[in-house]
Design a protein around this motif. Structure first.
Motif, mmCIF file in Angstrom:
data_model
loop_
_atom_site.group_PDB
_atom_site.id
_atom_site.type_symbol
_atom_site.label_atom_id
_atom_site.label_comp_id
_atom_site.label_asym_id
_atom_site.label_seq_id
_atom_site.Cartn_x
_atom_site.Cartn_y
_atom_site.Cartn_z
ATOM 1 N N LEU A 201 0.824 -1.197 0.000
ATOM 2 C CA LEU A 201 0.000 0.000 0.000
ATOM 3 C C LEU A 201 0.865 1.255 0.000
ATOM 4 C CD1 LEU A 201 -2.720 1.400 0.115
ATOM 5 C CD2 LEU A 201 -2.733 1.081 2.603
ATOM 6 N N LYS A 202 1.957 1.231 0.749
ATOM 7 C CA LYS A 202 2.833 2.404 0.821
ATOM 8 C C LYS A 202 3.364 2.771 -0.562
ATOM 9 C CE LYS A 202 4.600 4.361 4.058
ATOM 10 N NZ LYS A 202 4.249 5.631 4.760
ATOM 11 N N LYS A 203 3.880 1.794 -1.307
ATOM 12 C CA LYS A 203 4.396 2.083 -2.650
ATOM 13 C C LYS A 203 3.268 2.517 -3.579
ATOM 14 C CE LYS A 203 8.492 -0.886 -2.616
ATOM 15 N NZ LYS A 203 9.170 -2.069 -3.233
ATOM 16 N N GLY A 204 2.113 1.910 -3.404
ATOM 17 C CA GLY A 204 0.972 2.300 -4.219
ATOM 18 C C GLY A 204 0.609 3.758 -4.020
ATOM 19 N N LEU A 205 0.670 4.229 -2.764
ATOM 20 C CA LEU A 205 0.365 5.619 -2.476
ATOM 21 C C LEU A 205 1.431 6.550 -3.062
ATOM 22 C CD1 LEU A 205 -0.814 5.259 1.231
ATOM 23 C CD2 LEU A 205 -2.234 5.897 -0.721
ATOM 24 N N VAL A 206 2.675 6.155 -2.940
ATOM 25 C CA VAL A 206 3.766 6.991 -3.449
ATOM 26 C C VAL A 206 3.643 7.178 -4.962
ATOM 27 C CG1 VAL A 206 6.264 7.105 -3.806
ATOM 28 C CG2 VAL A 206 5.353 6.431 -1.566
ATOM 29 N N HIS A 207 3.310 6.107 -5.670
ATOM 30 C CA HIS A 207 3.316 6.165 -7.142
ATOM 31 C C HIS A 207 1.942 6.424 -7.762
ATOM 32 C CE1 HIS A 207 7.495 4.912 -7.278
ATOM 33 N NE2 HIS A 207 7.220 3.874 -6.499
ATOM 34 N N HIS A 208 0.862 6.179 -7.018
ATOM 35 C CA HIS A 208 -0.475 6.273 -7.623
ATOM 36 C C HIS A 208 -1.451 7.082 -6.778
ATOM 37 C CE1 HIS A 208 0.533 3.243 -10.680
ATOM 38 N NE2 HIS A 208 1.108 2.547 -9.709
ATOM 39 N N PHE A 209 -0.960 7.938 -5.899
ATOM 40 C CA PHE A 209 -1.853 8.659 -4.989
ATOM 41 C C PHE A 209 -2.921 9.443 -5.752
ATOM 42 C CE2 PHE A 209 -3.126 12.379 -2.509
ATOM 43 C CZ PHE A 209 -3.504 11.790 -1.313
ATOM 44 N N ASP A 210 -2.506 10.226 -6.736
ATOM 45 C CA ASP A 210 -3.461 11.058 -7.476
ATOM 46 C C ASP A 210 -4.480 10.202 -8.215
ATOM 47 O OD1 ASP A 210 -2.274 13.374 -6.585
ATOM 48 O OD2 ASP A 210 -1.007 13.625 -8.348
ATOM 49 N N THR B 235 -3.503 9.318 6.078
ATOM 50 C CA THR B 235 -2.823 9.617 4.819
ATOM 51 C C THR B 235 -3.369 10.907 4.217
ATOM 52 O OG1 THR B 235 -2.565 7.248 4.388
ATOM 53 C CG2 THR B 235 -2.196 8.732 2.544
ATOM 54 N N GLY B 236 -4.688 11.022 4.177
ATOM 55 C CA GLY B 236 -5.292 12.243 3.656
ATOM 56 C C GLY B 236 -4.902 13.466 4.454
ATOM 57 N N PHE B 237 -4.852 13.321 5.773
ATOM 58 C CA PHE B 237 -4.460 14.452 6.621
ATOM 59 C C PHE B 237 -2.992 14.788 6.390
ATOM 60 C CE2 PHE B 237 -3.394 16.801 10.408
ATOM 61 C CZ PHE B 237 -4.557 17.511 10.692
ATOM 62 N N GLY B 238 -2.164 13.747 6.242
ATOM 63 C CA GLY B 238 -0.738 13.969 6.000
ATOM 64 C C GLY B 238 -0.487 14.754 4.740
ATOM 65 N N GLN B 239 -1.284 14.491 3.683
ATOM 66 C CA GLN B 239 -1.124 15.220 2.425
ATOM 67 C C GLN B 239 -1.509 16.689 2.568
ATOM 68 O OE1 GLN B 239 -0.257 14.412 -1.164
ATOM 69 N NE2 GLN B 239 1.047 13.378 0.311
ATOM 70 N N GLN B 240 -2.362 16.998 3.527
ATOM 71 C CA GLN B 240 -2.754 18.391 3.735
ATOM 72 C C GLN B 240 -1.672 19.195 4.447
ATOM 73 O OE1 GLN B 240 -6.678 18.772 5.552
ATOM 74 N NE2 GLN B 240 -7.332 16.866 4.573
ATOM 75 N N VAL B 241 -0.828 18.515 5.232
ATOM 76 C CA VAL B 241 0.155 19.255 6.028
ATOM 77 C C VAL B 241 1.558 19.236 5.426
ATOM 78 C CG1 VAL B 241 -1.123 18.849 8.161
ATOM 79 C CG2 VAL B 241 0.682 17.259 7.519
ATOM 80 N N LYS B 242 1.816 18.271 4.500
ATOM 81 C CA LYS B 242 3.163 18.205 3.931
ATOM 82 C C LYS B 242 3.124 17.475 2.605
ATOM 83 C CE LYS B 242 7.891 16.671 4.976
ATOM 84 N NZ LYS B 242 8.751 15.976 5.951
ATOM 85 N N TYR C 39 3.063 10.399 3.132
ATOM 86 C CA TYR C 39 2.022 9.371 3.047
ATOM 87 C C TYR C 39 2.016 8.484 4.292
ATOM 88 C CZ TYR C 39 2.488 10.714 -1.858
ATOM 89 O OH TYR C 39 2.575 11.419 -3.034
ATOM 90 N N PRO C 40 1.660 9.038 5.449
ATOM 91 C CA PRO C 40 1.614 8.204 6.662
ATOM 92 C C PRO C 40 0.501 7.165 6.580
ATOM 93 C CG PRO C 40 0.586 10.336 7.079
ATOM 94 C CD PRO C 40 1.175 10.406 5.703
ATOM 95 N N LEU C 41 0.728 5.997 7.187
ATOM 96 C CA LEU C 41 -0.288 4.948 7.237
ATOM 97 C C LEU C 41 -0.827 4.736 8.643
ATOM 98 C CD1 LEU C 41 1.208 2.234 4.831
ATOM 99 C CD2 LEU C 41 -0.600 3.884 4.370
ATOM 100 N N THR C 42 -0.122 5.262 9.633
ATOM 101 C CA THR C 42 -0.550 5.088 11.020
ATOM 102 C C THR C 42 -0.539 6.426 11.744
ATOM 103 O OG1 THR C 42 1.689 4.710 11.882
ATOM 104 C CG2 THR C 42 0.478 2.781 11.048
ATOM 105 N N MET C 43 -1.244 6.482 12.859
ATOM 106 C CA MET C 43 -1.270 7.696 13.667
ATOM 107 C C MET C 43 0.124 8.036 14.182
ATOM 108 S SD MET C 43 -3.133 10.153 14.890
ATOM 109 C CE MET C 43 -4.852 9.870 15.286
#
Length: 555
Positions: free
Chosen positions: A234-243, A256-263, A267-271
């Protein structure tokens, strides 16, 4: 030279395609799963995920019609070569709609049914029944009639039936969609523990990812057209296919969504991952903003109680909903939420107390006025379908009311709900998410005064959820009153003006989301709820004594 052991996959799918009535559902996908491996299947609503589950256990095409091509092998054998019933004890599936897999009257008999089919000795059967019920917290309901269970409790029973069979491969199709937040967390953790103990393979089809992410090995991502876009972590999927994943409307972990708003490119997966980064960021707290409503109540309940047999479902309910207000009803499974909404729709009669609609007693309302004014979206959308096509289903209400320009209005709302291309299809062949969108569309098309929705986002991807909520919000902005039952606290925080918390048939809280999540943590815990992400982060910062800034959440 040391020879490496080559493991044959437990399940192998090659060039699989599927279509219903000439509509393509799955398009030439290939993947495999090894013994003990854990897969997460992601994709927008209607992308073929549930249909894939039906293919993997042989129900398509053996029991359900569908044009299937390609190869599916289980333990090295084509699934067509297994005798009827052979796969059911080895591949367990929990479907989106739990009612669709029940065939007995009581909880105990439903679990026993599968065990009897594999000729399990009586003593072992009793042990398995007790064990599986304990996994899902239904020990007290062993003798209960299934028809008396809430939607969430039925889903727990479906899970117990599969667990009792101890399958080699377990497929969970949105197993927590009707479970309260604490039950969702507990169930995911239970599956994780049992999988490690029993080493079964696992395929999870889910929109709510947060509790599954920590122990999933691989993620498969499907496109809207039923193609396999990605297979990997999932992590690699987010890095390469997030959009791409966001464009498809796929729910991603909340952090993950919150992480994208702040930086950017975070792509964080955990709190824990998120909080480490937030140590260096000035975070704003949720702020309560006041909304101005009509002071006139549309709905009032006074001293209302309701029982089924000897079991009291609702106890001395007092509540008020004002005109133009959006109210969320929340609480643990079995708290009486659906029963309460059925009474407010006039589909159940109060046994004690009084219900007022405007300035009239509900029981004195003219039947036509009630039907024209109040719309109800059932937890199971199939319970309200009456027409042969999607178009006619939406058009039924406007035709009864002789509304002008019906065709245009129906076409517009079908387009809004991404159902226009399915307008000539029978409602019962739609995916679960499409059925849910259709059920909401039928109630929005003729602009009712009061709309009640029981789990409106069940089976929806993120895009469909946001579109649906914004359409309801636009109606509320023009004066409609809305009431929804939901387990999604993010939706409650973003859209609801007030929250009613129901626990064991009693109202234990009525107020704004801010008041609930910031000022009443003991009620959040008592009602098996969880704080929305921003509130959780803020509460953590509050405990640390970090500085506070300002961001707005509607309440």
């Amino acid at each position: 030279m040391i020879e490496m052991e080559i493991r044959e996959p437990l399940l192998e799918v090659r060039n699989l395609s599927l279509s219903y009535e000439e509509q393509s559902i799955i398009n030439n996908i290939s993947f495999s799963i090894n013994k003990g491996e854990k897969l997460l299947l992601l994709g927008p609503s209607g992308s073929g995920k549930s249909s894939l589950a039906l293919c993997l256990n042989g129900l398509i095409p053996n029991s359900i019609e569908g044009d299937r091509t390609g190869s599916i092998k289980y333990a090295g054998k084509e699934i067509q070569s297994y005798k009827p019933g052979q796969l059911s004890s080895r591949i367990g599936v929990v479907f989106q709609d739990p009612d669709s897999q029940f065939c007995m009257l009581t909880v105990e008999d439903e679990i026993a049914f599968g065990l009897e089919n594999i000729k399990l000795p009586k003593e072992e059967m009793i042990r398995k029944i007790e064990w599986s019920l304990s996994l899902v917290g239904l020990e007290k309901y062993r003798q209960a009639h299934i028809s008396t269970l809430s939607g969430g409790m039925k889903q727990k029973l479906a899970l117990a039936c599969v667990m009792a069979m101890e399958p080699e491969l377990m497929i969970l199709d949105e197993p927590t969609a009707l479970l309260d937040p604490v039950a969702t967390k507990d169930f995911a953790e239970t599956i994780d523990r049992l999988q490690r103990e029993m080493n079964f393979s696992l395929i999870v089809i889910e929109h709510k990812l947060d509790y599954w992410v920590p122990f999933i090995d691989r993620t498969l991502v499907f496109t809207q057209s039923g193609q396999l876009m990605y297979d990997g972590s999932l992590k690699k999927g987010l890095v390469h296919h997030f959009d791409n994943m966001k464009d498809l409307g796929i729910y991603l972990p909340k952090v993950t969504g919150f992480g994208q708003q702040v930086k950017e490119n975070f792509y964080p997966l955990t709190m824990d991952e998120l909080m480490e980064e937030l140590n260096e960021i000035n975070l704003s707290p949720p702020i309560q903003t006041m909304n101005v409503f009509s002071s006139t109540p549309l709905i009032q309940m006074k001293h209302v109680s309701f029982s089924r047999g000897e079991k009291q479902i609702l106890k001395n309910i007092h509540l008020s909903i004002k005109k133009g207000e959006w109210t969320a009803i929340v609480g643990p499974n079995g708290a009486g939420k659906s029963t309460l909404t059925l009474m407010l729709a006039g589909l159940l009669k109060e046994q004690q107390g009084e219900i007022f609609y405007g300035n009239k007693l509900f029981k004195d309302l003219d039947e036509k006025v009630r039907l024209d004014s109040i719309g109800y979206v059932f937890q199971n959308p199939e319970h309200q379908f009456i027409a042969d096509t999607v178009f006619d289903e939406v058009a039924f209400g406007p035709r009864m009311k002789k509304i002008e320009d019906i065709d245009s209005k129906v076409a517009n709302i079908l387009s809004d709900f991404r159902l226009l291309r399915l307008k000539d299809h029978n409602p019962f062949i739609l995916s679960q998410g499409q059925k849910r969108r259709l059920s909401v569309a039928t109630m929005l098309v003729d602009e009712r005064e009061f709309l009640i929705l029981d789990e409106p986002t069940f089976g929806q991807d993120e895009k469909a959820t946001n579109e649906m909520m914004k359409m309801i919000q636009s109606r509320v902005n023009f004066g409609m009153t809305a009431l929804m039952v939901t387990h999604d606290m993010e939706i409650v925080a973003e859209f609801a003006h007030q929250v009613i918390v129901l626990v064991e048939g009693e109202v234990v809280f009525q107020g704004t989301p801010y008041e609930l999540f910031i000022e009443n943590s003991e009620i959040v815990e008592k009602a098996n709820l969880e704080n929305p992400l921003l509130y959780s982060i803020w509460n953590t910062y509050g405990i640390r004594g970090e500085p506070i800034a300002a961001s707005v959440i509607k309440s």
